[in-house]
Design a protein around this motif. Structure first.
Motif, mmCIF file in Angstrom:
data_model
loop_
_atom_site.group_PDB
_atom_site.id
_atom_site.type_symbol
_atom_site.label_atom_id
_atom_site.label_comp_id
_atom_site.label_asym_id
_atom_site.label_seq_id
_atom_site.Cartn_x
_atom_site.Cartn_y
_atom_site.Cartn_z
ATOM 1 N N ASP A 1 0.451 -1.381 -0.153
ATOM 2 C CA ASP A 1 -0.136 0.502 0.107
ATOM 3 C C ASP A 1 0.731 1.218 0.467
ATOM 4 N N LEU A 2 0.249 2.117 -0.708
ATOM 5 C CA LEU A 2 2.001 2.959 -0.983
ATOM 6 C C LEU A 2 1.642 3.776 -0.172
ATOM 7 N N ARG A 3 0.278 4.430 -0.006
ATOM 8 C CA ARG A 3 -0.121 5.797 1.369
ATOM 9 C C ARG A 3 0.967 5.017 2.607
ATOM 10 N N GLU A 4 0.753 3.822 3.322
ATOM 11 C CA GLU A 4 1.332 3.080 4.380
ATOM 12 C C GLU A 4 3.056 3.292 4.107
ATOM 13 N N VAL A 5 3.679 3.393 3.071
ATOM 14 C CA VAL A 5 4.756 3.399 2.429
ATOM 15 C C VAL A 5 5.236 5.157 2.366
ATOM 16 N N THR A 6 4.192 5.562 1.910
ATOM 17 C CA THR A 6 4.194 7.332 1.677
ATOM 18 C C THR A 6 4.243 8.081 3.979
ATOM 19 N N ARG A 7 3.412 7.176 4.023
ATOM 20 C CA ARG A 7 3.203 7.810 6.070
ATOM 21 C C ARG A 7 4.852 7.420 6.034
ATOM 22 N N ASN A 8 5.461 6.416 6.233
ATOM 23 C CA ASN A 8 6.525 6.157 6.977
ATOM 24 C C ASN A 8 7.087 7.529 6.669
ATOM 25 N N ALA A 9 7.567 7.291 5.336
ATOM 26 C CA ALA A 9 8.492 8.627 5.258
ATOM 27 C C ALA A 9 8.386 10.087 5.033
ATOM 28 N N ILE A 10 7.136 10.206 5.714
ATOM 29 C CA ILE A 10 6.335 11.554 5.655
ATOM 30 C C ILE A 10 6.780 12.397 7.250
ATOM 31 N N GLU A 11 6.612 11.216 8.386
ATOM 32 C CA GLU A 11 7.289 10.539 9.446
ATOM 33 C C GLU A 11 8.885 10.853 9.688
ATOM 34 N N ARG A 12 9.902 10.178 9.038
ATOM 35 C CA ARG A 12 10.571 9.803 8.893
ATOM 36 C C ARG A 12 11.806 12.611 8.147
ATOM 37 N N ALA A 13 10.690 12.483 7.515
ATOM 38 C CA ALA A 13 10.674 14.071 7.352
ATOM 39 C C ALA A 13 10.556 15.183 7.924
ATOM 40 N N ARG A 14 9.881 14.929 9.002
ATOM 41 C CA ARG A 14 8.745 15.540 10.355
ATOM 42 C C ARG A 14 10.056 15.940 11.158
ATOM 43 N N ARG A 15 10.662 14.952 11.845
ATOM 44 C CA ARG A 15 11.965 15.082 12.084
ATOM 45 C C ARG A 15 12.807 15.709 11.813
ATOM 46 N N ARG A 16 13.284 15.488 10.860
ATOM 47 C CA ARG A 16 14.111 16.296 9.947
ATOM 48 C C ARG A 16 14.061 18.026 9.607
ATOM 49 N N GLY A 17 12.842 17.941 9.700
ATOM 50 C CA GLY A 17 12.302 19.957 9.712
ATOM 51 C C GLY A 17 11.327 20.581 10.501
ATOM 52 N N PRO A 18 11.271 19.990 11.513
ATOM 53 C CA PRO A 18 11.141 20.491 12.998
ATOM 54 C C PRO A 18 9.690 21.490 12.583
ATOM 55 N N GLY A 19 10.127 22.857 12.119
ATOM 56 C CA GLY A 19 9.509 23.983 12.125
ATOM 57 C C GLY A 19 8.653 23.824 10.180
ATOM 58 N N LEU A 20 8.372 22.512 9.643
ATOM 59 C CA LEU A 20 7.401 22.462 8.635
ATOM 60 C C LEU A 20 6.841 22.215 8.920
ATOM 61 N N THR A 21 5.800 22.291 7.855
ATOM 62 C CA THR A 21 4.483 21.990 7.749
ATOM 63 C C THR A 21 4.160 21.409 6.525
ATOM 64 N N PHE A 22 3.018 19.795 6.920
ATOM 65 C CA PHE A 22 3.374 18.809 5.611
ATOM 66 C C PHE A 22 1.614 18.637 5.539
ATOM 67 N N ASP A 23 1.046 19.347 4.276
ATOM 68 C CA ASP A 23 0.247 19.201 3.536
ATOM 69 C C ASP A 23 -0.075 17.943 3.240
ATOM 70 N N VAL A 24 -0.992 16.697 3.655
ATOM 71 C CA VAL A 24 -0.802 15.721 3.181
ATOM 72 C C VAL A 24 -2.255 15.266 2.865
ATOM 73 N N GLU A 25 -2.140 14.680 2.193
ATOM 74 C CA GLU A 25 -3.743 13.948 1.058
ATOM 75 C C GLU A 25 -3.237 12.664 -0.016
ATOM 76 N N LEU A 26 -3.670 11.332 0.766
ATOM 77 C CA LEU A 26 -2.725 10.030 0.115
ATOM 78 C C LEU A 26 -4.534 9.566 -0.225
#
Length: 470
Positions: free
Chosen positions: A311-336
Motif C-alpha cells: 500500500d503506497l499510502r503506508e510507505v509514504t506515511r513512513n517517509a513523511i514521519e522521517r521527514a517531520r523529524r528532520r524539519g521540525p518547523g515545517l508544515t506537511f500538507d498531506v493527502e493520500l
C-alpha cells in the motif's frame, strides 16, 4: 566444421545413391527377366503344339531356325528321355524344374541355367499337348542366352555408378560451400569473442539475414551492449565516487592531522580542538551518507527483485514521519488516496524519503511541503527557490549538484537513487516548478486503486519489475 559437414553430406548422398542405384538396378533386372520369361513362355507354348503334332521331327524345327530366333530347344520326356534338334550349336542342361513340368503337365517354370558350353541361359519349360501314338508325357524346354541382358545390366550399373560418384563429389563440394556460407556468422561470432578477449573492445557484429545463427549474433550483440552499458555505469560510478570521496577524505585527513599535531605540540588555541572535533563528526556523517548512497546505487544496478503487494499510502506515511523529524518547523500538507502495487517497500520508502529530504532542505523556515497521492501519481512540492531551467535536464544525474545547492549538505546521489528506483518499478519521475515557485517532483507508478484490481494485475507488475531489473 565445414569439412565435417561436407563429409557428412557426401556420406548421406553416397548412401542415397547406393540405395537408389541398387534399387533401380534390381527393378530393371527383374523387369528384363520377367519380360524375357513371358516372351519365352509364349514362344514355347506356340511351338509345343507343332512339336506335339510331329514328335519324330520336332515339328520340322532345324538348327538354322533356332539360330535365327536365338534360342535353344529340347523335348524332355517324363522318363528322362531327351530329344534335341539335330545340328544345334548348343544344348540346354535340364534340371528337376523341367522334369517336374514334364511329369505334372501343368504350370510352367523359369530359371537361370546353363548350356553344355557353359553359357548362361534363361530357361523356361511348358507342358506339351498329348503326343499322338505315344503314352509318355513331355515338356518343351526352351532357352535364350543371357549375355545381351547381362551386358545391358552391366552398362546400367556402370552408368549409375559413374553418375553416383559425380553426385557424391559434387555434393561434397556443394556441402562444403553451403557450410562455409552458413557458418560465416558463427565464424564472425567466434572472431568477435576472441577479439573481446584479446582487445577488450565490445564492438557489435554486423548481422545479415534472419536465420538461427543471425538471431544468435543479435543476441550476442545485445549481450555486448548490456556488458558495455554495465561497464560504463561501473566506470562512471567509480570515477564519480572517487571524485566525491576525495573532498571529505581530504578535509577529514587535514583535521585529524591537526589534532595529532596539537596532541604533540599543543599548538591549537583554546576551543579550537572542540571545533575541529565537531567538524570531524560532521564530515564522518557526510562520509557515511555518501558511502550509503554509493552502496544503494551499486546494489540497485544488479539487485534481484523481491516484490510484494504494498500500500503506497503506508510507505509514504513512513517517509513523511522521517521527514517531520528532520524539519521540525515545517508544515506537511498531506493527502493520500489509495494506490496498491507490487514492488519493494524498502527501496520505494528510501526514494520517497529522498524527495521529502530534498523538500525539507530547500524549504524556508515555517514553509509548507505538499504531498499528494492521487491515482497512480505522487506529487511532492515545496516553497523553496525551485530548480533553475538549466538544471532540470541534469537533476537526476549521479553526483549532479546545482550551483544554488553547492553549499548545502548532500551527496548529489539522492535524486539519482529516486530515478533508478522508480524506473525499476516500471514508472517515471519528473521535476518541475510548483504553483508556489518551489520545486515539484511527480512520481508515476503502475498500480491499482483497489486490492481486487491489484490481484488481477499482480503477475504483470511482477514481470515489469523483473524485466526492468534485468
Amino acid at each position: 566444421m565445414g569439412r565435417r559437414i561436407s563429409v557428412l553430406t557426401a556420406l548421406a548422398v553416397a548412401c542415397t545413391v547406393l540405395i537408389t542405384g541398387l534399387g533401380g538396378w534390381l527393378v530393371t533386372r527383374v523387369s528384363l527377366y520377367q519380360q524375357l520369361d513371358d516372351e519365352l513362355i509364349e514362344v514355347a507354348t506356340v511351338t509345343s503344339e507343332s512339336v506335339a503334332a510331329d514328335i519324330s521331327t520336332l515339328g520340322g524345327l532345324d538348327a538354322e531356325a533356332l539360330r535365327t530366333v536365338n534360342v535353344s530347344l529340347l523335348v524332355l520326356r517324363s522318363d528322362g528321355a531327351v530329344m534335341r534338334v539335330p545340328g544345334a550349336p548348343t544344348s540346354l542342361v535340364w534340371g528337376p524344374e523341367e522334369m517336374a513340368i514334364a511329369r505334372l503337365q501343368q504350370g510352367s517354370s523359369a530359371r537361370e541355367g546353363r548350356a553344355d558350353n557353359g553359357s548362361s541361359y534363361r530357361i523356361v519349360a511348358v507342358p506339351m499337348p498329348e503326343v499322338v501314338d505315344d503314352d509318355g508325357d513331355y515338356a518343351l524346354v526352351i532357352g535364350r542366352p543371357l549375355q545381351p541382358y547381362t551386358s545391358i545390366l552391366s552398362s546400367l550399373a556402370l552408368v549409375m555408378g559413374s553418375f553416383g560418384v559425380l553426385a557424391i563429389v559434387g555434393s561434397a563440394f556443394i556441402g562444403y560451400a553451403v557450410a562455409r556460407s552458413s557458418l560465416q556468422p558463427l565464424r564472425e561470432l567466434s572472431a568477435a569473442v576472441s577479439r573481446v578477449t584479446v582487445t577488450d573492445h565490445l564492438d557489435p557484429i554486423e548481422v545479415h539475414g534472419d536465420d538461427e545463427l543471425s538471431q544468435l549474433t543479435r543476441s550476442f550483440n545485445t549481450m555486448l551492449s548490456s556488458l558495455s552499458l554495465s561497464r560504463e555505469r561501473q566506470r562512471r560510478l567509480i570515477a564519480d565516487a572517487g571524485h566525491e570521496l576525495r573532498t571529505p577524505l581530504t578535509s577529514l585527513r587535514t583535521n585529524i592531522e591537526l589534532l595529532v599535531a596539537d596532541d604533540r605540540t599543543g599548538m591549537l588555541p583554546e576551543g579550537a580542538r572542540a571545533d575541529i572535533l565537531r567538524d570531524v563528526a560532521a564530515q564522518l556523517s557526510e562520509f557515511t551518507t555518501l558511502v550509503g548512497d554509493l552502496v544503494q546505487l551499486a546494489r540497485e544496478d544488479r539487485v534481484d527483485p523481491s516484490p510484494e503487494p504494498i500500500d503506497l499510502r503506508e510507505v509514504t506515511r513512513n517517509a513523511i514521519e522521517r521527514a517531520r523529524r528532520r524539519g521540525p518547523g515545517l508544515t506537511f500538507d498531506v493527502e493520500l488516496n489509495p494506490l496498491y502495487l507490487v514492488g519493494e517497500p524498502d527501496t520505494l520508502e528510501r526514494a520517497i524519503t529522498n524527495l521529502l529530504d530534498n523538500a525539507v532542505k530547500f524549504s524556508p523556515p515555517g514553509g509548507t511541503i505538499h504531498v499528494l497521492l492521487e491515482g497512480d501519481r505522487l506529487r511532492i512540492s515545496d516553497q523553496g527557490p525551485g530548480i533553475a531551467d538549466e538544471d532540470l535536464p541534469h537533476i537526476f544525474d549521479r553526483f549532479y549538484r546545482a550551483d544554488s545547492s553547492r553549499n548545502t549538505p548532500g551527496t548529489g546521489l539522492g535524486l539519482s537513487i529516486v530515478a533508478t528506483t522508480v524506473a525499476r518499478h516500471g514508472g517515471w519521475v519528473r521535476a518541475g516548478r510548483s504553483a508556489e515557485g518551489g520545486a515539484e517532483f511527480t512520481v508515476q507508478l503502475p498500480g491499482s486503486t483497489t486490492l481486487a484490481e491489484l490481484d488481477e494485475d499482480a503477475d504483470e507488475q511482477t514481470q515489469i519489475l523483473t524485466r526492468v531489473s534485468d
